[in-house]
Design a protein around this motif. Structure first.
Motif, short mmCIF file in Angstrom:
data_model
loop_
_atom_site.label_atom_id
_atom_site.label_comp_id
_atom_site.label_asym_id
_atom_site.label_seq_id
_atom_site.Cartn_x
_atom_site.Cartn_y
_atom_site.Cartn_z
N ILE A 66 -8.20 -31.07 -43.36
CA ILE A 66 -6.81 -30.80 -43.03
C ILE A 66 -6.09 -30.37 -44.31
N TRP A 67 -5.43 -29.21 -44.24
CA TRP A 67 -4.74 -28.65 -45.40
C TRP A 67 -3.29 -28.39 -45.05
N ILE A 68 -2.39 -28.79 -45.94
CA ILE A 68 -0.96 -28.59 -45.72
C ILE A 68 -0.38 -27.81 -46.91
N PRO A 69 0.33 -26.72 -46.64
CA PRO A 69 0.97 -25.99 -47.74
C PRO A 69 2.17 -26.75 -48.28
N TYR A 70 2.49 -26.51 -49.51
CA TYR A 70 3.57 -27.22 -50.21
C TYR A 70 4.88 -27.23 -49.43
N LYS A 71 5.22 -26.12 -48.82
CA LYS A 71 6.52 -26.01 -48.15
C LYS A 71 6.65 -26.94 -46.95
N ASN A 72 5.52 -27.44 -46.43
CA ASN A 72 5.56 -28.30 -45.25
C ASN A 72 5.10 -29.73 -45.51
N LEU A 93 -14.58 -23.10 -38.91
CA LEU A 93 -13.72 -22.76 -37.79
C LEU A 93 -12.33 -23.32 -37.99
N ARG A 94 -11.33 -22.51 -37.77
CA ARG A 94 -9.95 -23.00 -37.81
C ARG A 94 -9.53 -23.36 -36.38
N LEU A 95 -9.01 -24.57 -36.23
CA LEU A 95 -8.55 -25.00 -34.92
C LEU A 95 -7.17 -24.41 -34.65
N SER A 96 -7.00 -23.77 -33.51
CA SER A 96 -5.72 -23.16 -33.17
C SER A 96 -4.88 -24.14 -32.36
N GLN A 97 -3.61 -23.80 -32.13
CA GLN A 97 -2.67 -24.71 -31.52
C GLN A 97 -3.00 -25.04 -30.06
N ASP A 98 -3.75 -24.19 -29.39
CA ASP A 98 -4.08 -24.48 -28.00
C ASP A 98 -5.41 -25.22 -27.85
N TYR A 99 -5.95 -25.69 -28.97
CA TYR A 99 -7.23 -26.41 -28.94
C TYR A 99 -7.02 -27.85 -28.49
N ASP A 100 -7.93 -28.37 -27.69
CA ASP A 100 -7.92 -29.78 -27.29
C ASP A 100 -8.31 -30.62 -28.51
N ILE A 101 -7.37 -31.36 -29.03
CA ILE A 101 -7.59 -32.05 -30.31
C ILE A 101 -8.32 -33.38 -30.19
N ASN A 102 -8.62 -33.81 -28.97
CA ASN A 102 -9.20 -35.15 -28.79
C ASN A 102 -10.51 -35.34 -29.54
N GLN A 103 -11.36 -34.32 -29.54
CA GLN A 103 -12.63 -34.44 -30.24
C GLN A 103 -12.41 -34.61 -31.74
N ALA A 104 -11.47 -33.84 -32.29
CA ALA A 104 -11.16 -33.95 -33.72
C ALA A 104 -10.58 -35.33 -34.04
N VAL A 105 -9.73 -35.83 -33.17
CA VAL A 105 -9.15 -37.16 -33.36
C VAL A 105 -10.24 -38.22 -33.41
N VAL A 120 -0.31 -30.87 -38.33
CA VAL A 120 -0.98 -29.79 -39.08
C VAL A 120 -1.20 -28.56 -38.21
N MET A 121 -1.37 -28.73 -36.91
CA MET A 121 -1.47 -27.57 -36.03
C MET A 121 -0.22 -26.71 -36.13
N LEU A 122 0.92 -27.36 -36.32
CA LEU A 122 2.19 -26.64 -36.41
C LEU A 122 2.54 -26.20 -37.82
N TYR A 123 2.17 -27.01 -38.81
CA TYR A 123 2.68 -26.79 -40.16
C TYR A 123 1.60 -26.66 -41.24
N GLY A 124 0.33 -26.65 -40.85
CA GLY A 124 -0.74 -26.53 -41.82
C GLY A 124 -1.95 -25.86 -41.19
N GLU A 125 -3.12 -26.20 -41.67
CA GLU A 125 -4.36 -25.61 -41.16
C GLU A 125 -5.44 -26.69 -41.09
N THR A 126 -6.17 -26.71 -39.96
CA THR A 126 -7.27 -27.65 -39.77
C THR A 126 -8.56 -26.87 -39.56
N TYR A 127 -9.60 -27.25 -40.30
CA TYR A 127 -10.89 -26.57 -40.20
C TYR A 127 -12.00 -27.53 -39.82
#
Length: 208
Positions: free
Chosen positions: A77-83, A9-21, A59-66
């Motif tokens: 947590i994955w971040i592309p080179y440009k970010n 699952l990819r976490l989107s920007q409107d996801y409550d991140i507290n559980q992931a934290v 990463v929600m803004l500049y990468g991808e979290t699964y």
């Protein structure tokens, strides 16, 4: 909100991140790197959530979290080179001021020491388009059950299709041997300045 991509699952920007934290904080509470950053155990347990909240916001803004599932057994947590380079504006945008206030000058000084060292190595070996795995973690309750393998295999399959390399860092010799099974090679091994912590930089070449 989560968006399904094959088995993860990819976490989107409107996801409550507290559980992931919370998952990341539990996974790294006794990690040698975070013991260096925050030596006092009680303080470390209080501050780690602020570290990872900043990381996930970024990463929600500049990468991808699964995640492996809505239960959050594991996260990658994955971040592309440009970010990869975090500008001052991005630090502010992702809550860097709050992190500094909670962590304090000494902790942030050690973090700066680490980031300066790591970024030099990263640029030296991967100054070209790639994905950066930073970090991957499994909740201690679910470790040893294959969740990290699921996260890695899924993203590496995509990366192979994109024909780009990927880069990671670890301070665990055991992790080095695990990552080698997935095609990563050590490109540099050294000690973080002013510590006895060994830092391995690893690269997985693009599939031609």
């Amino acid at each position: 909100m989560v968006m399904k991509q094959n088995e993860i699952l990819r976490l989107s920007q409107d996801y409550d991140i507290n559980q992931a934290v919370e998952v990341l904080a539990r996974a790294f509470k006794n990690d040698s790197l975070y013991k260096y950053l925050i030596p006092e155990e009680e303080k470390r347990h209080k501050i780690l959530p602020y570290f990872f909240k900043f990381r996930i916001r970024y990463v929600m803004l500049y990468g991808e979290t699964y995640a492996t599932s809505p239960r959050m057994e594991g996260l990658a947590i994955w971040i592309p080179y440009k970010n990869i380079n975090i500008s001052s504006w991005r630090v502010l945008k992702c809550g860097g001021v709050s992190l500094f206030l909670k962590a304090g000058k000494d902790v942030m000084g050690r973090l700066s020491n680490l980031e300066e060292y790591a970024s030099q190595i990263h640029k030296k070996h991967a100054d070209f388009p790639h994905w950066h795995l930073s970090p991957i973690a499994v909740d201690p309750t679910f470790q040893g059950k294959g969740f990290a393998r699921t996260l890695l295999n899924n993203m590496l399959e995509r990366i192979d299709k994109e024909k780009v390399p990927c880069f990671l860092e670890t301070q665990s010799e055991n992790n080095v041997s695990i990552y080698k099974r997935y095609g990563f090679k050590v490109v540099e091994e050294g000690k973080i300045p002013n510590t006895n912590i060994i830092h391995w930089a690893m690269m997985r070449d693009a599939i031609e």
